[in-house]
Design a protein around this motif. Sequence first.
Motif, PDB file in Angstrom:
ATOM      1  N   SER A   1      45.985  43.882  36.818  1.00 12.33           N
ATOM      2  CA  SER A   1      44.981  44.353  37.799  1.00 12.33           C
ATOM      3  C   SER A   1      43.567  44.164  37.261  1.00 12.33           C
ATOM      4  N   ALA A   2      43.365  44.556  35.988  1.00 14.66           N
ATOM      5  CA  ALA A   2      42.029  44.443  35.384  1.00 14.66           C
ATOM      6  C   ALA A   2      41.613  42.970  35.260  1.00 14.66           C
ATOM      7  N   SER A   3      42.572  42.094  34.888  1.00 14.82           N
ATOM      8  CA  SER A   3      42.261  40.662  34.740  1.00 14.82           C
ATOM      9  C   SER A   3      41.810  40.057  36.062  1.00 14.82           C
ATOM     10  N   GLN A   4      42.516  40.418  37.151  1.00 15.70           N
ATOM     11  CA  GLN A   4      42.158  39.839  38.454  1.00 15.70           C
ATOM     12  C   GLN A   4      40.775  40.330  38.909  1.00 15.70           C
ATOM     13  N   PHE A   5      40.497  41.614  38.657  1.00 12.91           N
ATOM     14  CA  PHE A   5      39.196  42.202  39.007  1.00 12.91           C
ATOM     15  C   PHE A   5      38.079  41.427  38.300  1.00 12.91           C
ATOM     16  N   LEU A   6      38.257  41.184  36.989  1.00 18.86           N
ATOM     17  CA  LEU A   6      37.221  40.518  36.195  1.00 18.86           C
ATOM     18  C   LEU A   6      37.158  39.018  36.490  1.00 18.86           C
ATOM     19  N   PHE A   7      38.338  38.422  36.775  1.00 17.38           N
ATOM     20  CA  PHE A   7      38.380  36.987  37.100  1.00 17.38           C
ATOM     21  C   PHE A   7      37.560  36.701  38.357  1.00 17.38           C
ATOM     22  N   ARG A   8      37.813  37.489  39.421  1.00 21.27           N
ATOM     23  CA  ARG A   8      37.124  37.248  40.707  1.00 21.27           C
ATOM     24  C   ARG A   8      35.612  37.417  40.516  1.00 21.27           C
ATOM     25  N   LYS A   9      35.228  38.442  39.741  1.00 22.80           N
ATOM     26  CA  LYS A   9      33.810  38.715  39.483  1.00 22.80           C
ATOM     27  C   LYS A   9      33.147  37.483  38.838  1.00 22.80           C
ATOM     28  N   GLN A  10      33.842  36.939  37.812  1.00 21.14           N
ATOM     29  CA  GLN A  10      33.321  35.778  37.076  1.00 21.14           C
ATOM     30  C   GLN A  10      33.317  34.529  37.961  1.00 21.14           C
ATOM     31  N   PHE A  11      34.369  34.380  38.770  1.00 21.30           N
ATOM     32  CA  PHE A  11      34.526  33.221  39.656  1.00 21.30           C
ATOM     33  C   PHE A  11      33.345  33.119  40.626  1.00 21.30           C
ATOM     34  N   ILE A  12      32.950  34.279  41.205  1.00 19.04           N
ATOM     35  CA  ILE A  12      31.829  34.325  42.158  1.00 19.04           C
ATOM     36  C   ILE A  12      30.504  34.104  41.413  1.00 19.04           C
ATOM     37  N   LYS A  13      30.410  34.702  40.206  1.00 19.79           N
ATOM     38  CA  LYS A  13      29.193  34.605  39.389  1.00 19.79           C
ATOM     39  C   LYS A  13      28.871  33.150  39.038  1.00 19.79           C
TER      40      LYS A  13
ATOM     41  N   PRO B   1      37.225  44.574  46.137  1.00 22.01           N
ATOM     42  CA  PRO B   1      37.887  44.937  44.872  1.00 22.01           C
ATOM     43  C   PRO B   1      38.886  46.102  45.002  1.00 22.01           C
ATOM     44  N   LEU B   2      39.221  46.476  46.227  1.00 23.18           N
ATOM     45  CA  LEU B   2      40.079  47.638  46.443  1.00 23.18           C
ATOM     46  C   LEU B   2      41.475  47.467  45.818  1.00 23.18           C
ATOM     47  N   VAL B   3      42.074  46.294  46.029  1.00 27.69           N
ATOM     48  CA  VAL B   3      43.458  46.075  45.565  1.00 27.69           C
ATOM     49  C   VAL B   3      43.591  46.247  44.042  1.00 27.69           C
ATOM     50  N   PRO B   4      42.771  45.535  43.212  1.00 32.10           N
ATOM     51  CA  PRO B   4      42.930  45.743  41.762  1.00 32.10           C
ATOM     52  C   PRO B   4      42.598  47.168  41.313  1.00 32.10           C
ATOM     53  N   ILE B   5      41.592  47.797  41.937  1.00 30.60           N
ATOM     54  CA  ILE B   5      41.193  49.154  41.516  1.00 30.60           C
ATOM     55  C   ILE B   5      42.304  50.160  41.832  1.00 30.60           C
ATOM     56  N   VAL B   6      42.841  50.101  43.075  1.00 26.62           N
ATOM     57  CA  VAL B   6      43.895  51.047  43.477  1.00 26.62           C
ATOM     58  C   VAL B   6      45.153  50.837  42.641  1.00 26.62           C
ATOM     59  N   SER B   7      45.549  49.570  42.409  1.00 21.20           N
ATOM     60  CA  SER B   7      46.773  49.329  41.626  1.00 21.20           C
ATOM     61  C   SER B   7      46.602  49.825  40.186  1.00 21.20           C
TER      62      SER B   7
END
Length: 469
Positions: free
Chosen positions: A380-392, A408-414
């Motif tokens: 969950s944490a990897s996907q949250f950070l990956f998407r952030k970096q991908f957009i950046k 970011p709801l899905v990674p945070i809730v999981s």
Amino acid sequence: MENESKQEFQRKMQARHLVMLSLGGVIGTGLFLSSGYTIQQAGPIGTILSYLIGALVVYLVMLCLGELSVHMPETGAFHSYATKYIGPGTGYTVAWLYWLTWTVALGSEFTAAGLLMQRWFPSINVWIWSVLFAIVIFVLNALTVKLFAESEFWFASIKVIAIVIFIILGVAAMVGFIPMTNSQPAPFFTNFVSAGLFPNGAFVIIMTMLAVNFAFSGTELIGIAAGETSDPEKTIPKAIRTTLWRLVIFFVGTIVVLSALLPISDAGVLESPFVAVLERIGVPYAADIMNFVILTAILSAANSGLYASSRMLWSLADKKTISPIFAKLTKRGVPIYAIIFSMLGGGLALLSSIIAPDTVYIVLVSISGLAVVAVWMSISASQFLFRKQFIKEGNSEKDLVYRAPLYPLVPIVSFILCLASCIGIAFDPTQRIALYCCIPFILFCYGSYYITQILKKRRVEYVEQNQPN
């Protein structure tokens, strides 16, 4: 060497193999043997709620894993993602936690398989069967990925068919379509509420959540196999979708049938609630049939386990954090040294379950139990950070072939739900040992990673300084 080894992995797994690999890792002794205990603790309604919440957690984690593994289909996937997006120490720790999870499982599965054979061959020692099954599983993994995937497909098919037949027969008996033995009336849903909605209080649902999470562990195997899957963009999302709805139907359907046909007072005491239900319906040779199904379920889980643990070692060696020998592949694309080492680990777990069940083995089981949830949190944490970096980096979400919805709801809730089930352990005296054992192990992994990195750096500096000009 790195590129060479990556090219040698053979993309031979189809969607059907992936789905069955995932189901094979999940549907094991947890469903066949421990489901009665969960029903007795949380009651039928509570157990169904637990499994539905568990399925939701798994679904959210799998959405995160789907996005990562379609974008970067690697063998031993989530260790690489944690290394890249959280930090190398975390990636290293996640890999060892996951390796230990499956290695310990191997030990207990070979023991259980040997014990089940005692029903038919009481004069033959348990360890002889354990060794025999260990050799079979080793051979299936060591020859080719295709042979492993095909054997896993058929192993898992047997138990899936058995569960479907069980649910159909059970529902027919519930509504009176099939008469019960001893001329009992059709129970319908009377056993569901006979002891009240939540016989031991609603908080027990939180306690059983952990057991449910562990029952669902294995779904993440889809991510590990990503590097050996043909056409991952189509195969992985399809496997994630089909695996999850099948899991919900199998687990919830089974619990409904067990709860309806067994009084809650009987559920937890029996060795296998399945046998008791089949005998009440009047199925001949019920115990032998279930013994065979549970045996294939255990061997299927062991088959998945050896695959998962060996790919984790390969991934660690590929990232040059452990000896490069584990990254070596055979001509058929199999990491043979990683398989041998994982098998030895399984052998040691098997020995500790015989020699020191109350000390060493209970520590191993506790660590491996919590480890799966820790791995899910890292996904969950990897996907949250990956998407952030991908957009950046100037990319658009539309560039992702497969993307998890509601970011970011899905990674945070999981992440939060996984964390909640870990905290829930602290309130259960029987499971509390898992925290006491798992936290020091995690700290040890982090420590050993950073110490080895410092030593490696010093060694390189020493060699550079002492080189003749």
